[in-house]
Write an enzyme that holds these catalytic residues in place. Structure first.
Site, PDB file in Angstrom:
ATOM      1  N   ARG A 149     -35.496  44.423  18.185  1.00 43.87           N
ATOM      2  CA  ARG A 149     -35.741  43.146  17.528  1.00 43.87           C
ATOM      3  C   ARG A 149     -35.452  41.994  18.486  1.00 43.87           C
ATOM      4  O   ARG A 149     -34.435  41.999  19.171  1.00 43.87           O
ATOM      5  CB  ARG A 149     -34.859  43.021  16.290  1.00 43.87           C
ATOM      6  CG  ARG A 149     -35.075  44.216  15.383  1.00 43.87           C
ATOM      7  CD  ARG A 149     -34.746  43.937  13.966  1.00 43.87           C
ATOM      8  NE  ARG A 149     -35.090  45.110  13.169  1.00 43.87           N
ATOM      9  CZ  ARG A 149     -34.715  45.303  11.913  1.00 43.87           C
ATOM     10  NH1 ARG A 149     -33.984  44.376  11.313  1.00 43.87           N
ATOM     11  NH2 ARG A 149     -35.074  46.385  11.258  1.00 43.87           N
ATOM     12  N   ARG A 155     -25.905  41.503  15.288  1.00 44.76           N
ATOM     13  CA  ARG A 155     -27.324  41.203  15.494  1.00 44.76           C
ATOM     14  C   ARG A 155     -27.644  41.443  16.958  1.00 44.76           C
ATOM     15  O   ARG A 155     -27.241  40.675  17.824  1.00 44.76           O
ATOM     16  CB  ARG A 155     -27.637  39.761  15.078  1.00 44.76           C
ATOM     17  CG  ARG A 155     -29.092  39.405  15.144  1.00 44.76           C
ATOM     18  CD  ARG A 155     -29.422  38.168  14.347  1.00 44.76           C
ATOM     19  NE  ARG A 155     -29.465  38.439  12.914  1.00 44.76           N
ATOM     20  CZ  ARG A 155     -28.773  37.776  12.004  1.00 44.76           C
ATOM     21  NH1 ARG A 155     -27.987  36.799  12.368  1.00 44.76           N
ATOM     22  NH2 ARG A 155     -28.881  38.081  10.731  1.00 44.76           N
ATOM     23  N   GLU A 189     -24.361  42.382   5.463  1.00 40.78           N
ATOM     24  CA  GLU A 189     -25.455  43.290   5.116  1.00 40.78           C
ATOM     25  C   GLU A 189     -25.464  44.527   6.015  1.00 40.78           C
ATOM     26  O   GLU A 189     -25.429  44.424   7.237  1.00 40.78           O
ATOM     27  CB  GLU A 189     -26.786  42.552   5.246  1.00 40.78           C
ATOM     28  CG  GLU A 189     -27.980  43.402   4.861  1.00 40.78           C
ATOM     29  CD  GLU A 189     -29.316  42.701   5.138  1.00 40.78           C
ATOM     30  OE1 GLU A 189     -29.343  41.459   5.126  1.00 40.78           O
ATOM     31  OE2 GLU A 189     -30.298  43.401   5.378  1.00 40.78           O
ATOM     32  N   SER A 216     -30.692  47.816   3.288  1.00 42.14           N
ATOM     33  CA  SER A 216     -31.650  47.027   2.546  1.00 42.14           C
ATOM     34  C   SER A 216     -32.709  47.988   2.046  1.00 42.14           C
ATOM     35  O   SER A 216     -33.195  48.816   2.809  1.00 42.14           O
ATOM     36  CB  SER A 216     -32.261  46.009   3.497  1.00 42.14           C
ATOM     37  OG  SER A 216     -33.313  45.328   2.870  1.00 42.14           O
ATOM     38  N   ARG A 261     -24.547  48.152  12.586  1.00 44.24           N
ATOM     39  CA  ARG A 261     -23.776  47.496  11.520  1.00 44.24           C
ATOM     40  C   ARG A 261     -22.793  48.458  10.866  1.00 44.24           C
ATOM     41  O   ARG A 261     -21.703  48.054  10.447  1.00 44.24           O
ATOM     42  CB  ARG A 261     -24.715  46.887  10.492  1.00 44.24           C
ATOM     43  CG  ARG A 261     -25.457  45.711  11.108  1.00 44.24           C
ATOM     44  CD  ARG A 261     -26.019  44.769  10.099  1.00 44.24           C
ATOM     45  NE  ARG A 261     -26.684  43.674  10.784  1.00 44.24           N
ATOM     46  CZ  ARG A 261     -27.414  42.760  10.179  1.00 44.24           C
ATOM     47  NH1 ARG A 261     -27.585  42.810   8.860  1.00 44.24           N
ATOM     48  NH2 ARG A 261     -27.972  41.797  10.864  1.00 44.24           N
TER      49      ARG A 261
END
Length: 427
Positions: free
Chosen positions: A260, A275, A350, A353, A391
Site C-alpha cells: 500500500r 501503517r 483497527e 475489516s 497490526r
RNA sequence: GGAGAGAUGUCCGAGAGGUCGAAGGAGACGGAUUCGAAAUCCGUUGUGCUACUUUGUGGUACCGGGGGUUCGAAUCCCCCUCUCUCCGCCA
C-alpha cells in the site's frame, strides 16, 4: 458497479446514498448520457440490420446493374455505421466512466456519518488490563527486544518498510498458521495467492490503480499492480465465470503480501507497524447467493472474533458508517483491538475489516451463478481479514508485554512458536 | 531466449468470402419404449445488450483479444495475448 438499469427508478435512493457517503456525483449527467447511449445504440443496430439485409440480397445470382446499385447502398450504410459507432463508443465510455463512480447501496442499518468517529460501536469483548508499569508501544518493544528494524529498512527500501527479526519472524509465521488452521476448520479452501494482479481485476474489486489518491503500486511497463490485499486475487479467481449453484457458497482464504502506498498517511497514529507499505495478511473471501450474503457476512465477523478471542486480546466491533464504507461495501464491520501503546494511555485500533459487497464487485468482475430456473445471476462477494500480521503484531506485543520488558507468547501461539516468552537476547 | 503448431458452443470437432449462431459427435435435460434399467428412437440444449403486444417473440452482437480489407468476415490481412511441442537456460 451498481445495476444501471435501476438508475432512473431508484434515483432518489441513489442520490441520498451518495450524500450519506459524502460523495459528489452528477446523477443527472449520467442519466442523460444513458439516454443518449440508448438512442445511439438503437440507431447503430438499425443501421446494422439494414446492412445485413443489403448483404443478404446479394447472396444469389443477379445481373450486374442490380448488384452495382446494392453495392453502392452498402457503401453508404458502411460509412454511416462507422460514424454512428464512433459516437456511440465515445458516449459509452463517458457514461461508464461516470457510472462506475456510483457507490454500492448501503444496508439500512448502517449509521449515517462522515468519518470513523461516527462508526457505531456494537460490541465489546474483554477488558483492557491496566499495567502496573509504564507500557511501551510496539516500536519501543521492537527496538528493545531486537524484533523490528525500521531504520535499516528505510535505508534499503524507503520509509514505512521494516525488517522483522528474530522471534518476530516466528511470531508472524505463528499468527499465519494459527489463523489458517482456524479457517481450515471452518471449511475454507486455503491458498497462497500471487502478489501481482492485472489492472482490470484490481479495478473490478473497486480499487483505483492510477491517479493521485491511488493507494496501490502499479508496475511500470505492464498492466499489472502489486496487490493491496488478497481480496483482489481471490475475487479475480472466478472472474468471468458462471458458477454452479450447488457449489455456493465458496469459501476461500488467501495468504499474500499486501502493498500500500498510503500517500499522505503520516501522523502519530500511523507510526511503527500500524501503517506500512508492505505487510502479510490472511484474507477470507466468499462467493455466495444473494440471499446468503448477510448471514455469511456475520459468519466472517464471528470467525474474526474467534481469532482475536483465541489470542486473548480485548476488542470492540464497530458498524462502519456511510462515509467510511468505501464504494463497494454494502455493510462493513471492523474489529478494533486494544493497543496499550496507542495514544496516551491505550486505544482501540483497527485490526480487521469485513465487508459485504453484495453484487457490486461481481458485476464488474462478471461472476455469476446459474440458478435452478436456468437464469444467471450475479453472486454476492464478501471479504474479511482473518489476520493482518502487522497490526496483529502491534496488538500482541503491546498487550502481552511484561514489567521486565519481555513479551509473553499468547497461549494459542505457543504450539506454533515453540517458546513461551520473547526476551532480550544476551550476546 | 530460439524454432514450430494451435485457440470455434458444456466438451470433442468440422468450417477455406454470402445458404453460419455455426455440420457431426459426446454429454446433459425432457419425452417415447420398459415391470424397472440399459440399449434404441424423438425433441430440447450458449451468452450479452436491446425493443416490444413482457415468462414469449423480434433485432443486434459475440468463433482467444484488438484493428484492417470487403457491399458482406469464424473464413483474408496486421498486431497482441494465451496454450502446446522441440532446443537452450534456470530454482
Amino acid at each position: 458497479m451498481i445495476d444501471l438499469r435501476q438508475l432512473a427508478e431508484r434515483k432518489e435512493e441513489i442520490a441520498r446514498n451518495i450524500i450519506n457517503r459524502g460523495l459528489t456525483i452528477d446523477l443527472d449527467a449520467i442519466l442523460s448520457l444513458q439516454t443518449s447511449r440508448s438512442s445511439l445504440l438503437g440507431e447503430v443496430e438499425l443501421l446494422r440490420k439494414n446492412r445485413n439485409e443489403n448483404a443478404r440480397k446479394m447472396k444469389g445470382r443477379m445481373d450486374n446493374d442490380q448488384r452495382t446499385v446494392l453495392i453502392e447502398e452498402g457503401k453508404v450504410l458502411k460509412e454511416k455505421i462507422s460514424e454512428t459507432e464512433e459516437l456511440l463508443k465515445k458516449t459509452e465510455s463517458e457514461y461508464f466512466n461516470l457510472a462506475k463512480l456510483i457507490p454500492n447501496y448501503a444496508h439500512p442499518a448502517v449509521p449515517v456519518g462522515k468519518e470513523d468517529t461516527d462508526n457505531l460501536e456494537i460490541k465489546r469483548w474483554g477488558t483492557p488490563h491496566p499495567f502496573n508499569f509504564t507500557a511501551k508501544d510496539h516500536v519501543q518493544l521492537g527496538e528493545d527486544l531486537d524484533l523490528i528494524d525500521f531504520e535499516t529498512a528505510t535505508r534499503v527500501s524507503g520509509p514505512k518498510f521494516y525488517y522483522l527479526k528474530n522471534d518476530a519472524v516466528l511470531l508472524e509465521l505463528a499468527l499465519e498458521r494459527y489463523a489458517l488452521d482456524i479457517l481450515r476448520s471452518h471449511g475454507f479452501t486455503l491458498t497462497i495467492t500471487p502478489d501481482i494482479a492485472r489492472q482490470e481485476v484490481v479495478e473490478g474489486i473497486g480499487f483505483n490503480p492510477r491517479g493521485e489518491e491511488s493507494n496501490i503500486y502499479t508496475i511500470e511497463g505492464t498492466d499489472t499492480c502489486l496487490v493491496g490485499t488478497a481480496e483482489i486475487t481471490l475475487g479475480g479467481y472466478h472472474a468471468g465465470q458462471i458458477l454452479k449453484e450447488d457449489d455456493l457458497p465458496i469459501l476461500m482464504s488467501g495468504l499474500s503480501h499486501c502493498f500500500r502506498r498510503e500517500a499522505g498517511g503520516a501522523g502519530q497514529y500511523s507510526k511503527g507497524l500500524y501503517r506500512v507499505h508492505q505487510f502479510s495478511k490472511v484474507e477470507m473471501f466468499v462467493y455466495c447467493r444473494p440471499e446468503q450474503s448477510e448471514q455469511l457476512h456475520e459468519k466472517l465477523l464471528t470467525i474474526e472474533e474467534e481469532i482475536f478471542r483465541g489470542l486473548g486480546i480485548p476488542y470492540r466491533i464497530v458498524d462502519t458508517c456511510t462515509g467510511d464504507l468505501g464504494a463497494p461495501a454494502y455493510r462493513k464491520f471492523d474489529i478494533e483491538a486494544w493497543m496499550p501503546g496507542r495514544g496516551s494511555s491505550g486505544e482501540y485500533g483497527e485490526v480487521t475489516s469485513t465487508s459485504n459487497c453484495t453484487d457490486y464487485q461481481a458485476r464488474r468482475l462478471n461472476v455469476r451463478y446459474r440458478k435452478e430456473d436456468g437464469t444467471n445471476e450475479f453472486v454476492h462477494l464478501i471479504n474479511g481479514t482473518a489476520i493482518a500480521i502487522s497490526r496483529a503484531l502491534v496488538a500482541v506485543m503491546e498487550n502481552y508485554q511484561r514489567a521486565d520488558g519481555s513479551i509473553v507468547v499468547p497461549e494459542a501461539l505457543v504450539p506454533y512458536m515453540g517458546i513461551t516468552r520473547i526476551e532480550k537476547k544476551h550476546r
